[in-house]
Design a protein around this motif. Sequence first.
Motif, PDB file in Angstrom:
ATOM      1  N   GLN A  37       0.833  -1.206   0.000  1.00  0.00           N
ATOM      2  CA  GLN A  37       0.000   0.000   0.000  1.00  0.00           C
ATOM      3  C   GLN A  37       0.871   1.262   0.000  1.00  0.00           C
ATOM      4  OE1 GLN A  37      -3.209   0.002  -0.489  1.00  0.00           O
ATOM      5  NE2 GLN A  37      -3.005   2.242  -0.564  1.00  0.00           N
ATOM      6  N   GLU A  38       1.902   1.227   0.822  1.00  0.00           N
ATOM      7  CA  GLU A  38       2.786   2.386   0.937  1.00  0.00           C
ATOM      8  C   GLU A  38       3.563   2.615  -0.361  1.00  0.00           C
ATOM      9  OE1 GLU A  38       3.886   2.782   5.639  1.00  0.00           O
ATOM     10  OE2 GLU A  38       4.272   0.865   4.652  1.00  0.00           O
ATOM     11  N   VAL A  39       3.850   1.491  -1.071  1.00  0.00           N
ATOM     12  CA  VAL A  39       4.517   1.629  -2.362  1.00  0.00           C
ATOM     13  C   VAL A  39       3.566   2.326  -3.328  1.00  0.00           C
ATOM     14  CG1 VAL A  39       5.423   0.369  -4.356  1.00  0.00           C
ATOM     15  CG2 VAL A  39       6.027  -0.366  -2.039  1.00  0.00           C
ATOM     16  N   LYS A  40       2.336   1.857  -3.337  1.00  0.00           N
ATOM     17  CA  LYS A  40       1.345   2.417  -4.273  1.00  0.00           C
ATOM     18  C   LYS A  40       1.103   3.904  -4.012  1.00  0.00           C
ATOM     19  CE  LYS A  40      -1.314  -1.472  -5.946  1.00  0.00           C
ATOM     20  NZ  LYS A  40      -1.876  -2.581  -5.145  1.00  0.00           N
ATOM     21  N   SER A  41       1.094   4.266  -2.713  1.00  0.00           N
ATOM     22  CA  SER A  41       0.753   5.646  -2.374  1.00  0.00           C
ATOM     23  C   SER A  41       1.974   6.560  -2.346  1.00  0.00           C
ATOM     24  CB  SER A  41       0.053   5.676  -1.021  1.00  0.00           C
ATOM     25  OG  SER A  41       0.951   5.184  -0.043  1.00  0.00           O
ATOM     26  N   LEU A  42       3.085   6.071  -2.847  1.00  0.00           N
ATOM     27  CA  LEU A  42       4.327   6.870  -2.894  1.00  0.00           C
ATOM     28  C   LEU A  42       4.681   7.429  -1.509  1.00  0.00           C
ATOM     29  CD1 LEU A  42       3.501   6.755  -5.964  1.00  0.00           C
ATOM     30  CD2 LEU A  42       4.478   9.037  -6.152  1.00  0.00           C
TER      31      LEU A  42
END
Lengths: 258, 402
Positions: B146-151
Amino acid sequence: MAPVVQITDIHKIYDSGEIPVHAVRGVSLDIHRGEMVALMGASGSGKSTLMNVLGCLDRPSRGTYLLDGINIAELGRNELADLRNQKLGFVFQGFNLLARTTALENVELPMLYGRHRKHSAREIRERAMHCLEIVGLANRYDHFPNQLSGGQQQRVAIARGLVNEPQVLLADEPTGNLDSRTSVEVMGVFQKLNEQGITIVMVTHELDIASFCKRNLILRDGVVVRDELVSNRSIAEHETRRLKEAEAAAKLIAHNAA
Amino acid sequence: MRFTNTFRVSLRALRRNTMRSILTALGIIIGVAAVITMVSIGNGAKSMVEAQVAALGQNLITVMPGSFSSGGMRSGFGFSTTLVPEDFEAIANDVENIDGASPEVRDSQQVLANGLNWRTNVNGVGPDYPYVKNWPLTAGAMFSEQEVKSLAKVAVIGKVVAEQLFPNEDAVGQTIRIRNLPFRVIGVLGPKGVTPWGSDQDDIVLVPYSSHMRRISRRTSVSSIQIQASTPEAIDKVKVAVEDLLTQRRRGREPDFIVRTQEELANTFTATNRTMTLLLACIASVSLIVGGIGIMNIMLVSVTERTREIGIRLAIGAHGKDVLTQFLIEAVLLSTMGGVMGVLVGVGASQLVAHYMGWPILVSSLSVIIAVGFSASVGVFFGFYPARKAAQLDPIDALRYE
C-alpha cells in the motif's frame, strides 16, 4: 635299510671367477641312520662345499645326491626349501640366531614354514618348548640371544635344528666359536641326541672334537682321503668330569702356592 | 594358518625395531595428516564462502539492464534504461515458482536527521526486498504494498546509518530528510556485514521504489530486479520464464536485459576454492610420496641389515614367497599404521584449525578413506622392490653375509 644320505661321484665346480674352481672332485659317500660323522679337512679342502651340497643349499655340478631316497637334482627352489625344512636340521658355526628374538621364538622359526605351518600357535609353542627341554634350556626360553652364553646359544640353535624332527642334523663347525669346556658341553648334547637315534653330520677341523663322533672322513683337495671309524671315541660325560677335576686341581695348586 | 604365521613374523620384526618403525611411519603420518588437514581447511573455507553467498539471499535471480545501441554506438551492460517497474510487476504477477521479487533503484544521497548528516546509498525497493535478500529487520517493519502504491515517504534504514544519524536513540519513528523531503523511519535492518568485494551493506536507506523514482531520483528505469525462486531446483525454470516474459514484453526488440542466477556467482567462488583445495591436496600428496620413499629406504636398509636373517629363514625352509610376503606385510603394516595415526593427527589438526579460525569442521570421510587407502598402496608400491630383493637372495650368500 637304505642309507639316509647317498651321494655318488659328486663334483662341484665354481666358475664365477676367471678360473673355474674345482672344489669337490668326485666324492661318493653313504651315511646310514644313527651315524655320527665328522667331516674334516684343512681350509680349501672342499668340506664346506660338500656340507652345502649335503644341506641342499647348493646343487652339485655333477653326480647324484639321494637324501632319504629323494633325488635332489629333480627339485626346484621351493621343493628344496621344503626338503631342508622337513628332512634337515642346521646348526651353524656362528649360531645364527635371530637377534632381539627370544630363545623360544628362535626355536619356533622352522615350524613357521613348510608343512608345520598348519599347526596352531599353541602346538608350535609346545613343540619348541619340548626341544628346549631336550637341550636343557627350558628355563631360559624367554631370554634373548645376547643374554645367553655361547654354549647356550648353540644349544638353542640345536633345539631349532631338532624342532622339525629331521632325518639328518647338519652342523657346520658347531664348536668353532666356543672354548674347549663349552665345546665338550655342546658335543655332549650331540652325543645324547645321537644315542636317541638322530643322524648327525658335522664339519670340524679339530681332531679332539672329531673324536667325539663315530666316523671320521678326511677331505683333501676335494676328495675323501680317509674314511674310518673312530676307535678310541671320547665320551663327553667323561671329558667333562676330567676337565672339572683338572680345574679343581689347578685351584688346589694355586691355593697351596699361596 | 600360513598367512597368520607370516603376519606374526612381520609383527615381531617390527616390534624388534620399535623406534625405527615409528620414525619410518612418521613420514606417512605427516603425509596423511597433511592431506586430511589441507582438504578439511579447503572444505571449511568453501562452506564459509557458500554461507556468505547464501547470506546474500537464497535462490536469488537478478535481472539487470543489458546494453543498448544508439546510432551505432553500443553501451556496455547495465546502461540500458528500458528495465522498468512494469517489467517487475509482470514478473511478480506472471512467473510461477517464485517466493518474492523486488525491484532495486540504486542511488546515493545526502541524508539529514537530528542535526547530523551522512551520505549513503538510498535505494528504492519493494516490500519483498528484505525477504528476498534474506535480510531480517531488527526493529520496526518493512513498508507495505500500500505504501509503495501511495508513494509514501517512509524509510527502512541500515545499521550503520542508524548508528550515524541516531547514535543515542531509537531510530524508529524519527524523521530523516532526503533531498529535503521528510521520510519517516519505520524500520531498522539487521546487520549484514561487508560484501566479499568490500562494500558495507549496512550503510543503506531503503525507501519504496515508487517514491524513489518519483520524488528522489526522478528516474524511469530500475537498476535491477531481484527474484527469489521457491526452491534451488526451480532457479533454472524461473530464469527461463523471466527471460521469456521479458523478451515477449520487448515485442521483437533486441533483448536489453540479462538474467543472472546466484548459482553463477557462487560457482565462481567454489571454483576458486576447489582450485585452492586441489592445490593444497597436491602439496600434501607430495609429502605422502616422500613418506613412501622413506619406507622404501628403511625397507632396503632393513633387507641389507637382515641379510643373515633372511639367509637363516631360507636355509630352514622359507620359500622366496614367504620372505616376500613378510617384507611386504612389514611395509604395508608400517604405512597403514602410519595412515591411521595420520588420520587421528589430521582430524585433530583440523579441529584445532577450525577452532582458531572459527570455521566449520569439515573432515570429509572421502579424504580419510583416500588417505588411508593411498598410504596402504604406498606401502605395497614402495615395499615391493625391497621385498623382492630379499626374496631373491641366495641362501648361501645370505648366510655368509657379514
